[in-house]
Scaffold this motif. Sequence first.
Motif, PDB file in Angstrom:
ATOM      1  N   TYR A  38       5.304  71.930  43.964  1.00 43.01           N
ATOM      2  CA  TYR A  38       4.575  72.276  45.179  1.00 43.01           C
ATOM      3  C   TYR A  38       3.113  71.856  45.060  1.00 43.01           C
ATOM      4  N   CYS A  40      -0.599  71.974  47.659  1.00 44.85           N
ATOM      5  CA  CYS A  40      -1.244  72.247  48.945  1.00 44.85           C
ATOM      6  C   CYS A  40      -2.744  72.063  48.794  1.00 44.85           C
ATOM      7  N   ILE A  42      -6.484  73.585  50.306  1.00 42.38           N
ATOM      8  CA  ILE A  42      -7.179  74.642  51.031  1.00 42.38           C
ATOM      9  C   ILE A  42      -8.612  74.190  51.278  1.00 42.38           C
ATOM     10  N   VAL A  57      -5.578  76.260  55.526  1.00 41.12           N
ATOM     11  CA  VAL A  57      -4.636  75.409  54.801  1.00 41.12           C
ATOM     12  C   VAL A  57      -4.723  74.025  55.432  1.00 41.12           C
ATOM     13  N   SER A  60      -0.032  71.981  53.774  1.00 43.54           N
ATOM     14  CA  SER A  60       0.894  72.990  53.269  1.00 43.54           C
ATOM     15  C   SER A  60       1.825  72.402  52.217  1.00 43.54           C
ATOM     16  N   SER A  61       2.240  73.254  51.291  1.00 36.19           N
ATOM     17  CA  SER A  61       3.220  72.851  50.279  1.00 36.19           C
ATOM     18  C   SER A  61       4.633  72.856  50.851  1.00 36.19           C
ATOM     19  N   LYS A  64       5.803  78.990  51.925  1.00 39.82           N
ATOM     20  CA  LYS A  64       4.823  79.964  52.417  1.00 39.82           C
ATOM     21  C   LYS A  64       4.231  80.811  51.306  1.00 39.82           C
ATOM     22  N   TYR A  66       3.837  80.038  48.101  1.00 39.60           N
ATOM     23  CA  TYR A  66       2.925  79.208  47.309  1.00 39.60           C
ATOM     24  C   TYR A  66       1.581  79.079  48.027  1.00 39.60           C
ATOM     25  N   ASP A  67       1.628  78.749  49.317  1.00 38.56           N
ATOM     26  CA  ASP A  67       0.395  78.606  50.096  1.00 38.56           C
ATOM     27  C   ASP A  67      -0.368  79.924  50.143  1.00 38.56           C
ATOM     28  N   LYS A  68       0.352  81.021  50.308  1.00 35.80           N
ATOM     29  CA  LYS A  68      -0.267  82.347  50.361  1.00 35.80           C
ATOM     30  C   LYS A  68      -0.991  82.651  49.045  1.00 35.80           C
TER      31      LYS A  68
END
Length: 102
Positions: A38, A40, A42, A57, A60-61, A64, A66-68
């Motif tokens: 993954y 992403c 930021i 973001v 995105s990867s 959800k 992972y992004d969080k």
Amino acid sequence: YGGSGSNAGDLFDEYALSVMETVRKHWRLPGYLAGKNYKCKIRIFIGKTGKVLRYSVLESSGNKDYDKRAVSSVKKVGLLPKPDKSIATRVAAGEIALAFPL
């Protein structure tokens, strides 16, 4: 990530690197996400005092959680190093983006 070309090695790139190192201290993944491919990005908007004004973001990867967790590592920082006046406008405009994994 910092810039390249005419911006390489300047104060802005040094500051972006210090932001990355500060955020990296808060970057943690649970076992089920570790070792996955993954990625992403930021985008971070930083005020003149080093306070994170907001973030988004940028890429995105596709996962959800992972992004969080990437966003959470930015939130946990509190205050970042205070940017020099000469780059304050750039960092406030969101010209710094962090690529995860850090």
